[in-house]
Design an enzyme around this catalytic site. Structure first.
Site, PDB file in Angstrom:
ATOM      1  N   ASP A  29       1.946  -3.464   5.641  1.00 11.79           N
ATOM      2  CA  ASP A  29       0.938  -3.131   4.622  1.00 11.79           C
ATOM      3  C   ASP A  29       1.172  -3.920   3.344  1.00 11.79           C
ATOM      4  O   ASP A  29       0.812  -3.478   2.254  1.00 11.79           O
ATOM      5  CB  ASP A  29       0.958  -1.630   4.335  1.00 11.79           C
ATOM      6  CG  ASP A  29       2.315  -1.142   3.864  1.00 11.79           C
ATOM      7  OD1 ASP A  29       3.304  -1.867   4.076  1.00 11.79           O
ATOM      8  OD2 ASP A  29       2.394  -0.050   3.278  1.00 11.79           O
ATOM      9  N   LEU A  40       0.835  -1.199   0.000  1.00 12.33           N
ATOM     10  CA  LEU A  40       0.000   0.000   0.000  1.00 12.33           C
ATOM     11  C   LEU A  40       0.876   1.258   0.000  1.00 12.33           C
ATOM     12  O   LEU A  40       1.714   1.427   0.885  1.00 12.33           O
ATOM     13  CB  LEU A  40      -0.926   0.010   1.214  1.00 12.33           C
ATOM     14  CG  LEU A  40      -1.940  -1.139   1.305  1.00 12.33           C
ATOM     15  CD1 LEU A  40      -2.768  -0.994   2.571  1.00 12.33           C
ATOM     16  CD2 LEU A  40      -2.841  -1.184   0.083  1.00 12.33           C
TER      17      LEU A  40
END
Length: 258
Positions: free
Chosen positions: A159, A117
């Site tokens: 992430d 991300l």
């Protein structure tokens, strides 16, 4: 119940084969009057008449619900990421190993996507890990909504997520197009705004709106050309190429480098 009928059938088969062990033991679920489901371990022995014919069964049941729940918790901790409940690296390694054999057996490509991300760290820095966790949970839900049941979505930590695509075309160009379509859907879904509602113990609920994107690396494989570790490494390298290209991008691993 089906389980009981199956066990009694095995008992009769054992008797016909002349086996002496009279007892049977198995676990079965019971539904209580209030709707709760409980697990019980049943130990049973046949009751015979004077001629040795089975005329019934005598058994003792011991509740094992708590043990079952503990076993499930241990399994969850061993194979799933606690926050998102997605398969972790250990479980994904096993599934990836199985997929290598399946791709060779079925003569079809599989694909591994590793995605990170973009713009996630600033969210944590400004609003704290609680808000970051909410975004990760939402991202996991979006990923699950895109892939098919035969595919796998997992999380390595932080992430970073992974997607294992199954049963793609035998033709590399067609399989690449299929994987690219999924990767583009993932990119579009993860780029949509996140509206996160945070509950505070002593304050009014806070709503945080955040925008981020995903850098996605993809590797396709067919058959036992590599180990799971190699495939993870190649997909990860492609993901870093996507980041180096300015993020919010998709990059495929160059098989010419094999």
């Amino acid at each position: 119940m089906a389980v009981i009928r199956e066990m009694l059938g095995k008992r009769r088969q054992a008797e016909q084969e002349g086996k002496e062990d009279e007892s049977i033991a198995f676990e079965v679920q019971h539904r209580c009057k209030d709707g709760r489901l409980l697990w019980g371990e049943l130990h049973s022995r046949p009751v015979r008449d004077a001629d040795g014919t089975i005329i019934g069964y005598h058994g003792i049941t011991r509740e094992t619900t708590e043990r079952r729940q503990l076993e499930e918790q241990v399994r969850e901790l061993a194979f799933y990421a606690p926050l998102t409940h997605l398969p972790n690296r250990r479980l994904l390694s096993g599934r990836l190993n199985q997929s290598i054999a399946a791709s060779q057996r079925n003569n079809c490509h599989y694909a591994l996507l590793v995605l990170d991300l973009d713009n996630f760290k600033p969210l944590n820095d400004v609003h704290g890990h609680l808000v970051g966790d909410l975004l990760l949970i939402e991202a996991a839900l979006r990923l699950r909504g895109i892939v098919r049941e035969v595919d796998t979505v997992g999380r390595f930590g932080g992430d970073e997520f992974v997607v294992l695509l199954s049963d793609l075309d035998a033709n590399l160009a067609k399989a690449t197009a299929q994987a690219r379509t999924v990767a583009e859907k993932i990119g579009a879904s993860l780029s949509a705004p996140y509206v996160l509602s945070v509950e505070h113990a002593s304050q009014e609920p806070e709503t945080v709106t955040h925008l981020c994107s995903a850098s996605i690396g993809v590797v396709l494989y067919l058959g036992a050309l590599a180990t799971p570790e190699d495939i993870f490494k190649w997909a990860d390298a492609a993901m870093y190429q996507a980041k180096a290209a300015g993020r919010n991008a998709i990059r495929f691993y160059d098989h010419g480098a094999l």
